[in-house]
Design an enzyme around this catalytic site. Sequence first.
Site, PDB file in Angstrom:
ATOM      1  N   GLY A   1      40.737  18.443 -11.779  1.00  0.00           N
ATOM      2  CA  GLY A   1      40.798  18.485 -10.302  1.00  0.00           C
ATOM      3  C   GLY A   1      39.606  17.951  -9.599  1.00  0.00           C
ATOM      4  O   GLY A   1      39.564  17.120  -8.589  1.00  0.00           O
TER       5      GLY A   1
ATOM      6  N   TRP B   1      42.357 -14.164   0.068  1.00  0.00           N
ATOM      7  CA  TRP B   1      41.766 -13.077  -0.738  1.00  0.00           C
ATOM      8  C   TRP B   1      40.336 -13.814  -1.242  1.00  0.00           C
ATOM      9  O   TRP B   1      40.164 -13.740  -2.517  1.00  0.00           O
ATOM     10  CB  TRP B   1      42.710 -12.561  -2.194  1.00  0.00           C
ATOM     11  CG  TRP B   1      43.782 -11.891  -1.469  1.00  0.00           C
ATOM     12  CD1 TRP B   1      43.908 -11.267  -0.376  1.00  0.00           C
ATOM     13  CD2 TRP B   1      45.201 -11.728  -2.246  1.00  0.00           C
ATOM     14  NE1 TRP B   1      45.304 -10.736  -0.202  1.00  0.00           N
ATOM     15  CE2 TRP B   1      45.817 -11.193  -1.477  1.00  0.00           C
ATOM     16  CE3 TRP B   1      45.464 -12.287  -3.573  1.00  0.00           C
ATOM     17  CZ2 TRP B   1      47.247 -10.712  -1.844  1.00  0.00           C
ATOM     18  CZ3 TRP B   1      46.937 -12.265  -3.900  1.00  0.00           C
ATOM     19  CH2 TRP B   1      47.661 -11.295  -2.997  1.00  0.00           C
TER      20      TRP B   1
ATOM     21  N   THR C   1      36.929 -13.760  -2.199  1.00  0.00           N
ATOM     22  CA  THR C   1      35.631 -12.710  -2.235  1.00  0.00           C
ATOM     23  C   THR C   1      34.387 -13.425  -1.549  1.00  0.00           C
ATOM     24  O   THR C   1      34.020 -14.688  -1.951  1.00  0.00           O
ATOM     25  CB  THR C   1      35.534 -12.616  -3.799  1.00  0.00           C
ATOM     26  OG1 THR C   1      36.423 -11.972  -4.274  1.00  0.00           O
ATOM     27  CG2 THR C   1      34.306 -11.324  -3.839  1.00  0.00           C
TER      28      THR C   1
ATOM     29  N   GLU D   1      40.592 -13.221 -11.294  1.00  0.00           N
ATOM     30  CA  GLU D   1      40.130 -14.303 -12.142  1.00  0.00           C
ATOM     31  C   GLU D   1      40.950 -14.535 -13.345  1.00  0.00           C
ATOM     32  O   GLU D   1      40.677 -14.654 -14.437  1.00  0.00           O
ATOM     33  CB  GLU D   1      38.752 -14.137 -12.524  1.00  0.00           C
ATOM     34  CG  GLU D   1      37.717 -14.401 -11.469  1.00  0.00           C
ATOM     35  CD  GLU D   1      36.433 -14.733 -11.827  1.00  0.00           C
ATOM     36  OE1 GLU D   1      35.421 -14.155 -11.352  1.00  0.00           O
ATOM     37  OE2 GLU D   1      36.236 -15.244 -12.595  1.00  0.00           O
TER      38      GLU D   1
END
Lengths: 411, 259
Positions: free
Chosen positions: A368, A183, A185, A391
């Site tokens: 909605g 993961w 970034t 983080e």
Amino acid sequence: MDGFFADSSLLGINKKLSGGEPHRKGGVLDYFLTEEQEMIVDVARRICDEMIVPQRAHLDETEEYPREILNAMAQADLYGLYIPEEYGGFGGGAFEMALALEQVARGCTGVATAFAASGLGAYPILVSGSEEMKEKYLPDIAAGKRFAAFALTESGAGSDASGIQTTAVQDGDHWVLNGTKQWITNAGEAGIYTVIAITDRKRGARGATMFVVEDTDPGFSVGPKEKKMGIRCSSTREVILKDCRIPADRVIGRQGLGFITVMKTLDLSRPGIAILGVGLGQAALDEAVRYAKQRVQFGKPIISFQAVSHMLADMAIQVEAARALVYAAARHVDAHPDKASKPSSVCKTFATDMAMKVTVDAVQVLGGYGFMREYPVEKMMRDAKILQIYEGTNQIQRNVIGQELNKEYTK
Amino acid sequence: MKIVICIKQVPDAKDVRLDPQTNTLAREGVQSIMNPYDRHALEEGVRLAGEQGGTVTVLSMGPPQAQEVLREAVACGADEAVLVSDRAFAGADTWATTHTLAQAIRTIGGADLVLCGKQAIDGDTAQVGPGLAERLGFPYATCVKKVLSCTDGVMQVQRLMDDGYDTMAVQLPALLTVVKEINEPRLPSLKGKMKAKKLAIKTLSAADIDADPAQIGLPGSPTQVVRVFSPQARGERTIFQGSVDEQVAQLARELQQII
């Protein structure tokens, strides 16, 4: 409401506040920014309004990396905000970075994450790197020529960083790294990676070391782009190091300093995550108020119903409280980088929990329509969730704060 | 290469109104912006100066508040800014404006390349670019959509036409007017904004540029606006490229989108 503000403007109060400017619409307080800081806000605000807002739905849908927007941010000098002038930066700190990030996050948290991640990747070099290392890497990062990425997390090491399995073994005047980071970034987009690896497992917390790995190093590769709930345009991938051989001068600081560098880095960068919550919360408030003013039910705009206007008021209160806290925390971190842990955890937790709540409420105000992808608030709600997770989860932040309290009251 | 960009401060098109009495634009209380086509001229100038080496000077004729657009141009990459401003310039049409701008360019030492937007969004005449080129004695190309090359004092450019594009070469010094297709203008940078704030903008009066009093301002303007009307709109055109098969495929895709 209107009457009150009309009166205060007659007294000249509103004129002094920055609140009258479009980008502060819905804001409450004057933070007495310097002229330079106002310029930072202005530069980032225009990128948000003219580039990010028109493209964010497309970027969310296609999960395309926002390279063009990030290049424009680099050209506008935003990549060097927190980097000292001697390395080609602007010479600001966490506070200046926060001012820019707030505006970018108002447009899209995904773009803001991609931008902020370069800072997170650069901080280890900034806090622990040698002079030669700073001169080698920081000017390119400040100019946005090369993006940076921070590689800590692994499949077995998330909140518990001691679970790291990636190793680095010295071999003559080189280090050889093996392991998979998860993961990450900016992986696949960045050229410069700051990676933590175990160099001596027996030494425990002093057994980890940080390295700079470049995307061109032998044995470096990245995995496929992960499919995420939110911040979908940002790139999240594995970083795979397979007998990745790097020269000895890539050690950040010295051997064994890894965990300390990571902690210092996160203390400095967390206000940057907190401010993403503020920018996102502000964007959700903006959308909710605009909608509530024009949506007519039972013959009246729904903002005239107390049930709705009180929700909006609560959102405004929370956004401003978070902004005031994050600004103060960022200034504290810049003034006292060695005492940054608690303020950075406090502001990260408060502002990101706020963003989650405020974006959920914005969807509720839009009803909605809020649930439809045609309107921007459902994306904001999806984007908010990660802020409570990455983080350092907000539970880990509370651990940090709790431990600090325990220590303080023992003395 | 010395590049001069002519820019004009115009009312924001979002709130344009006409004065019914005079058939001219009502400018009172309307927000001012940099003429959008001029942003593209500026970007092309900054890009060319970066590529070829050289300086970019932005030039505007207007009241003192036109300094705002000049500062914005500096924030977007221009090196220097010059404002020609004098009460005697008020009411200028394109004839008087081109005389004034030509004199100003001579006063600041001439130029190798002058860039203008195709037209301003307020007057919409598209006359100032070509008129200024005539006054300077420069060759010119209007509606440039691409600069192909710039070597040995010759520029190869593509001009956007209704039925495609023309490719032509112009000898420097020259003047080009540009269309919005030429580039994507950058936004102000932080360093640019800081430079713009500190920069002293050179201001030139009618006397400073040695202007002919008979050719400036309202007295020097032969134009009279008789009637204002909207011309008939012409549709957007797309020209398909590639082999016949590729062109047919593109056409089919376009048609499918319409259906």
